[in-house]
Design a protein around this motif. Structure first.
Motif, PDB file in Angstrom:
ATOM      1  N   GLU A 103       0.828  -1.215   0.000  1.00 36.75           N
ATOM      2  CA  GLU A 103       0.000   0.000   0.000  1.00 36.75           C
ATOM      3  C   GLU A 103       0.861   1.264   0.000  1.00 36.75           C
ATOM      4  O   GLU A 103       0.667   2.175  -0.803  1.00 36.75           O
ATOM      5  CB  GLU A 103      -0.900  -0.033   1.246  1.00 36.75           C
ATOM      6  CG  GLU A 103      -1.726   1.205   1.454  1.00 36.75           C
ATOM      7  CD  GLU A 103      -3.113   1.092   0.832  1.00 36.75           C
ATOM      8  OE1 GLU A 103      -3.939   1.932   1.165  1.00 36.75           O
ATOM      9  OE2 GLU A 103      -3.352   0.174   0.027  1.00 36.75           O
ATOM     10  N   ASP A 104       1.850   1.304   0.884  1.00 33.19           N
ATOM     11  CA  ASP A 104       2.714   2.480   0.969  1.00 33.19           C
ATOM     12  C   ASP A 104       3.573   2.631  -0.291  1.00 33.19           C
ATOM     13  O   ASP A 104       3.846   3.735  -0.750  1.00 33.19           O
ATOM     14  CB  ASP A 104       3.621   2.393   2.205  1.00 33.19           C
ATOM     15  CG  ASP A 104       2.854   2.669   3.494  1.00 33.19           C
ATOM     16  OD1 ASP A 104       1.701   3.151   3.404  1.00 33.19           O
ATOM     17  OD2 ASP A 104       3.402   2.384   4.576  1.00 33.19           O
ATOM     18  N   LEU A 106       2.801   1.667  -3.371  1.00 34.90           N
ATOM     19  CA  LEU A 106       1.973   2.197  -4.460  1.00 34.90           C
ATOM     20  C   LEU A 106       1.696   3.680  -4.245  1.00 34.90           C
ATOM     21  O   LEU A 106       1.720   4.471  -5.187  1.00 34.90           O
ATOM     22  CB  LEU A 106       0.656   1.422  -4.549  1.00 34.90           C
ATOM     23  CG  LEU A 106       0.769  -0.062  -4.881  1.00 34.90           C
ATOM     24  CD1 LEU A 106      -0.621  -0.705  -4.907  1.00 34.90           C
ATOM     25  CD2 LEU A 106       1.472  -0.269  -6.208  1.00 34.90           C
ATOM     26  N   ASP A 107       1.458   4.035  -3.013  1.00 33.59           N
ATOM     27  CA  ASP A 107       1.115   5.407  -2.686  1.00 33.59           C
ATOM     28  C   ASP A 107       2.322   6.332  -2.861  1.00 33.59           C
ATOM     29  O   ASP A 107       2.257   7.341  -3.564  1.00 33.59           O
ATOM     30  CB  ASP A 107       0.595   5.446  -1.245  1.00 33.59           C
ATOM     31  CG  ASP A 107       0.077   6.820  -0.872  1.00 33.59           C
ATOM     32  OD1 ASP A 107      -0.399   7.531  -1.771  1.00 33.59           O
ATOM     33  OD2 ASP A 107       0.171   7.182   0.321  1.00 33.59           O
ATOM     34  N   GLN A 108       3.444   5.955  -2.237  1.00 27.25           N
ATOM     35  CA  GLN A 108       4.600   6.862  -2.183  1.00 27.25           C
ATOM     36  C   GLN A 108       5.420   6.863  -3.463  1.00 27.25           C
ATOM     37  O   GLN A 108       5.954   7.893  -3.865  1.00 27.25           O
ATOM     38  CB  GLN A 108       5.506   6.469  -1.006  1.00 27.25           C
ATOM     39  CG  GLN A 108       4.840   6.653   0.343  1.00 27.25           C
ATOM     40  CD  GLN A 108       5.680   6.084   1.482  1.00 27.25           C
ATOM     41  OE1 GLN A 108       6.894   5.937   1.366  1.00 27.25           O
ATOM     42  NE2 GLN A 108       5.031   5.743   2.585  1.00 27.25           N
ATOM     43  N   GLY A 111       2.210   6.706  -6.899  1.00 30.68           N
ATOM     44  CA  GLY A 111       1.034   7.567  -6.921  1.00 30.68           C
ATOM     45  C   GLY A 111      -0.271   6.804  -6.822  1.00 30.68           C
ATOM     46  O   GLY A 111      -1.289   7.230  -7.354  1.00 30.68           O
ATOM     47  N   LYS A 112      -0.215   5.655  -6.134  1.00 32.85           N
ATOM     48  CA  LYS A 112      -1.418   4.860  -5.854  1.00 32.85           C
ATOM     49  C   LYS A 112      -2.266   4.617  -7.097  1.00 32.85           C
ATOM     50  O   LYS A 112      -3.396   5.065  -7.232  1.00 32.85           O
ATOM     51  CB  LYS A 112      -2.274   5.529  -4.777  1.00 32.85           C
ATOM     52  CG  LYS A 112      -3.137   4.519  -4.021  1.00 32.85           C
ATOM     53  CD  LYS A 112      -3.589   5.094  -2.694  1.00 32.85           C
ATOM     54  CE  LYS A 112      -4.026   3.986  -1.758  1.00 32.85           C
ATOM     55  NZ  LYS A 112      -4.263   4.456  -0.405  1.00 32.85           N
ATOM     56  N   THR A 114      -3.101   1.457 -10.167  1.00 34.81           N
ATOM     57  CA  THR A 114      -3.238   0.006 -10.131  1.00 34.81           C
ATOM     58  C   THR A 114      -2.884  -0.696 -11.441  1.00 34.81           C
ATOM     59  O   THR A 114      -3.051  -1.888 -11.545  1.00 34.81           O
ATOM     60  CB  THR A 114      -4.688  -0.361  -9.762  1.00 34.81           C
ATOM     61  OG1 THR A 114      -5.569   0.342 -10.617  1.00 34.81           O
ATOM     62  CG2 THR A 114      -4.966   0.012  -8.334  1.00 34.81           C
TER      63      THR A 114
END
Lengths: 116, 280
Positions: A103-104, A106-108, A111-112, A114
């Motif tokens: 999760e982190d 993809l986010d960091q 840019g989250k 998929t």
């Protein structure tokens, strides 16, 4: 074994890494044939015995510790073949190397999103 | 003489192939990416190239570390998709333009480029994906291919400047080839991505967008950059972008950018495309 990266956190497959990781990468390359994949799936230990892995490399493979495999000279394009016999998404492999949860990661880093 | 029809730069991310194989072409995630290629696909279809010269890197599929050619050239009559661990993908075999390939081999060696000459070679996603992005999923490919493989995996990799010079040589080889065939040159790889180490997941969309905007109109900076510059700016695997310089070096100084797109990220990679035409 510690190999200093010329560009921080960026392991290039140079002389030192190519030498250190040769057997590990060769083991992974063996998974690019149906016979190699079948042997790995039937008896992973026996398959690994065919290659001169260091104890640390063998442990990293058994643990599917992607960051450790790369640290010990594994190159992603070879060790990725392990994810063909033991399915692991490429982004999970990336997250493991970055030391982040998926999760982190993809986010960091991405840019989250998929895709893929 | 043969005609240089166009230069095309494109990413070759394997997740693109996986998305096609899984029937995700029109999914919410992927449709914008694939739709971005439609104008370039239409242009290429209308202009009917005979041969595609595809510059790409093998990803540890056809060459192992026991022997890594810095530069390799395919002269085969036919190429099969490589088994990358999941079995060969169900894409048609690629028919080689072996006459032009042997001409190119002569020209390269005469011009002091010395490639490994490959008569039997499986080709991995580095060639498959660009072909699918440009030509779709036909029952048979509408062009013959000439693969040029560049080592971008084991260091030392060749310099950006060498890639540009190879493009210049390729241009001369096209100009001296005595047929009226039309050739499209496809430089592949990138854009920014890093798959290994603690910096895994690095992408640089600003740098990628600048690349897409300038590789046609103003490529001088990219020609001058060092390998380390590429790794720092585009990530360790993003250094594949040096292979676009073969395509760009093959073109005139002044080119028209016919189509372009950028999409990030495709899996863990900034994905982009440009289609360039000489000003003439």
């Amino acid at each position: 074994m510690t190999i200093t990266d010329r560009i921080p956190d960026t392991p290039l497959l140079d002389r030192a890494r190519s030498n250190a990781g040769y057997a590990l990468n060769k083991m992974a390359m063996g998974l690019s044939t149906p016979a190699g994949r079948a042997a790995f799936l039937a008896d992973e230990d026996s398959y690994l015995d065919r290659f001169a892995l260091s104890p640390a490399q063998r442990a990293a493979v058994k643990a599917r510790d992607w960051a450790e495999m790369v640290r010990l000279g594994g190159n992603l394009f070879y060790i990725l073949k392990i994810s063909a016999v033991d399915p692991t998404p490429i982004r999970a492999i990336g997250a493991a190397q970055a030391g982040l949860s998926l999760e982190d990661f993809l986010d960091q880093r991405l840019g989250k999103v998929t895709n893929g | 003489m043969a005609e240089l029809l166009a230069g095309l730069g494109t990413s070759h991310v394997p997740s693109i192939a996986a998305a096609l194989d899984k029937g995700l072409r029109d999914s919410d995630e992927w449709k914008p990416f694939f739709d971005g290629y439609i104008p370039a696909q239409d242009w290429v279809r209308a202009h009917k190239p005979d041969i595609a010269v595809v510059i790409f890197n093998d990803h540890g599929n056809s060459f192992f570390l026991d022997r890594i050619p810095t530069l390799a050239l395919g002269v085969a009559e036919e190429y099969q998709p490589a088994d990358e661990g999941w079995g060969p993908r169900a894409v048609p075999n690629f028919i080689g333009a072996s006459d032009f390939a042997w001409h190119l081999a002569d020209q390269m060696v005469a011009g002091h480029f010395d490639p490994m000459i490959c008569r039997e070679l499986d080709v991995d996603h580095g060639l498959q994906v660009p072909m699918e992005l440009v030509f779709g999923r036909p029952a048979a490919w509408p062009v013959k291919i000439v693969p040029i493989l560049v080592n971008t995996i084991q260091y030392p990799i060749p310099t950006p400047q060498r890639m540009w010079e190879l493009g210049q040589l390729l241009r001369r080889a096209i100009a001296s080839y005595p047929t009226d065939e039309k050739i499209i040159v496809m430089g592949t790889g990138g854009l920014s991505h890093q798959l290994q180490g603690a910096r895994a997941g690095y992408i640089n969309p600003d740098a990628d967008r600048a690349w897409i905007a300038k590789i046609g109109a103003d490529p001088a900076r990219y020609r001058a950059m060092t390998r380390e510059d590429y790794i720092a700016e585009f990530g360790s695997e993003g250094a594949e972008l040096i292979m676009w310089l073969v395509m760009r070096g093959c073109m005139d100084d002044s080119v028209r950018t016919l189509h372009q797109q950028y999409f990030a990220p495709a899996s863990m990679t900034g994905a982009g495309m440009v289609l360039l035409e000489n000003m003439g």
